[in-house]
Scaffold this motif. Structure first.
Motif, short mmCIF file in Angstrom:
data_model
loop_
_atom_site.label_atom_id
_atom_site.label_comp_id
_atom_site.label_asym_id
_atom_site.label_seq_id
_atom_site.Cartn_x
_atom_site.Cartn_y
_atom_site.Cartn_z
N LEU A 52 0.83 -1.21 0.00
CA LEU A 52 0.00 0.00 0.00
C LEU A 52 0.86 1.26 0.00
CD1 LEU A 52 -2.77 -1.16 2.49
CD2 LEU A 52 -2.96 -0.92 0.01
N ARG A 53 2.00 1.20 0.66
CA ARG A 53 2.91 2.36 0.67
C ARG A 53 3.46 2.66 -0.71
NH1 ARG A 53 8.31 0.82 3.20
NH2 ARG A 53 8.73 0.24 1.04
N GLU A 54 3.86 1.63 -1.43
CA GLU A 54 4.48 1.84 -2.73
C GLU A 54 3.47 2.30 -3.78
OE1 GLU A 54 7.71 1.83 -3.41
OE2 GLU A 54 8.11 1.41 -1.29
N GLY A 55 2.23 1.90 -3.67
CA GLY A 55 1.19 2.36 -4.58
C GLY A 55 1.38 1.93 -6.02
N VAL A 56 2.02 0.77 -6.22
CA VAL A 56 2.27 0.32 -7.59
C VAL A 56 1.44 -0.90 -7.96
CG1 VAL A 56 4.60 1.24 -7.64
CG2 VAL A 56 4.22 -1.11 -6.84
N ALA A 57 0.64 -1.40 -7.04
CA ALA A 57 -0.14 -2.60 -7.30
C ALA A 57 -1.39 -2.26 -8.11
CB ALA A 57 -0.53 -3.27 -5.99
N GLY A 58 -1.93 -3.27 -8.75
CA GLY A 58 -3.21 -3.11 -9.41
C GLY A 58 -4.31 -2.98 -8.38
N SER A 59 -5.49 -2.58 -8.81
CA SER A 59 -6.59 -2.35 -7.88
C SER A 59 -6.95 -3.61 -7.10
CB SER A 59 -7.82 -1.83 -8.63
OG SER A 59 -8.21 -2.75 -9.64
N ARG A 60 -6.85 -4.77 -7.75
CA ARG A 60 -7.19 -6.03 -7.08
C ARG A 60 -6.20 -6.34 -5.97
NH1 ARG A 60 -7.57 -11.92 -10.12
NH2 ARG A 60 -7.87 -13.20 -8.24
N GLN A 61 -4.89 -6.18 -6.25
CA GLN A 61 -3.89 -6.42 -5.22
C GLN A 61 -4.03 -5.44 -4.07
OE1 GLN A 61 -0.57 -6.76 -8.36
NE2 GLN A 61 0.36 -7.58 -6.52
N ALA A 62 -4.26 -4.17 -4.39
CA ALA A 62 -4.39 -3.16 -3.35
C ALA A 62 -5.58 -3.46 -2.45
CB ALA A 62 -4.53 -1.78 -3.98
N ALA A 63 -6.70 -3.85 -3.05
CA ALA A 63 -7.88 -4.20 -2.26
C ALA A 63 -7.60 -5.41 -1.38
CB ALA A 63 -9.07 -4.46 -3.19
N SER A 64 -6.86 -6.38 -1.92
CA SER A 64 -6.51 -7.57 -1.15
C SER A 64 -5.63 -7.19 0.04
CB SER A 64 -5.79 -8.57 -2.04
OG SER A 64 -5.39 -9.71 -1.30
N ALA A 65 -4.65 -6.32 -0.19
CA ALA A 65 -3.76 -5.91 0.89
C ALA A 65 -4.52 -5.17 1.98
CB ALA A 65 -2.64 -5.03 0.34
N ARG A 66 -5.43 -4.28 1.59
CA ARG A 66 -6.24 -3.55 2.59
C ARG A 66 -7.11 -4.52 3.38
NH1 ARG A 66 -6.39 0.53 -1.47
NH2 ARG A 66 -8.20 -0.46 -2.43
#
Length: 301
Positions: A52-66
């Motif tokens: 989440l800090r790096e902000g380079v993931a796709g929306s699916r990965q970011a949602a999974s991390a959150r």
């Protein structure tokens, strides 16, 4: 590494596997040592916070991390209450603080735990605890990020094994682990590559490719992931495509990575214990490497 496509594949598959197995990351029941009880959930929290800090993931990965961070905080750790209880039961442990700092970075707060840490981290026992030098560096980083009274980290770096520039042929798995984590702590898990002293960066630029090649020959995927993550933390990372291709081939389509050799089979709990760490390391390394590749591409005229 001209394109982040391979890195995205490795990272996306790893995150899919981690999300599918999140229930296994709960603190280990009956474990007396807080560091061991919190090991899996702490590593999951770190990797998700970095993504989440790096902000380079796709929306699916970011949602999974959150989602995984929310699960770890509210469900697995009882909104931080479990960390405070464990900290009070083991006053000298740094494990609860080191897990909490990743939540704190992403906006999660537990005032009671922070008050407890302000008192306990001033104890003589905390400063005198017999801890490996690279671990002292990690503890100092966590204290610094939480605004606690800390000593400088420069002396801690010099006291580490990496700070002594060990002969490269002596670097076995245990030595390599100490080296990689010294770099992770130095750079705040890849956030500040410029914090690596030039002489250490030169040493790693020279020897990381050698150790990486040996890991590939031995099919030691867990350590390969650690070394690739370390490379991504350096001021001038190599981001070697061939090494990443070997890691991608070792990964299953479901996203799991074995520690060594092939993915084991058998009891689900036992398999999880064997593959969760290399899979987490792959997710972490892929996040950092993707960020460095995209930064380099953005800077290209």
């Amino acid at each position: 590494m001209r394109s982040p496509a391979l890195l995205h594949q490795v990272g996306a598959r790893a995150w899919d596997w981690l999300a599918a197995h999140r229930e296994h990351f709960r603190p280990r029941p009956g474990e007396d040592n807080p560091a061991e009880a919190l090991k899996a959930v702490g590593e999951l929290t770190m990797a998700a916070a970095v993504l989440l800090r790096e902000g380079v993931a796709g929306s699916r990965q970011a949602a999974s991390a959150r989602s995984l961070l929310d699960f770890a905080w509210y469900d697995a750790l009882d909104a931080g209450d479990m960390l405070e209880r464990m900290q009070r039961e083991a006053p000298l442990t740094s494990a609860c603080m080191e897990v909490y700092v990743h939540f704190h970075e992403r906006g999660y707060r537990h005032p009671g735990l922070e008050d407890t840490l302000r008192v306990l981290r001033t104890l003589r026992g905390c400063s005198a605890a017999e801890t490996a030098p690279h671990r002292k560096l990690g503890i100092a980083l966590a204290e610094q990020q939480l605004g606690l009274a800390v000593a400088g980290v420069d002396d801690a770096v010099q006291a580490t094994l990496l700070g002594g520039f060990p002969e490269p042929w002596t670097v076995d798995h245990h030595v390599a682990y100490a080296i990689t984590h010294t770099v992770f702590y130095l750079t705040d898990w890849g956030a500040r590559p410029d914090q690596v002293p030039p002489e250490i960066a030169d040493y790693l630029d020279l020897w990381l490719p050698v150790w990486t090649e040996e890991c590939i020959e031995r099919r030691h995927w867990d350590l390969l992931g650690e070394l690739l993550a370390t490379d991504a933390c350096l001021p001038k990372p190599a981001l070697d495509t061939e090494s990443w291709q070997h890691l991608a081939v070792a990964q299953t389509t479901a996203g799991a990575l074995p520690a060594i050799g092939d993915v084991p089979t058998g009891d689900a709990d036992e398999v999880f214990e064997l593959v969760y760490h290399p899979t987490l390391v792959a997710a972490f390394a892929a996040t950092l490497a993707t960020s460095r590749v995209l930064t380099a591409l953005a800077a290209t005229p």
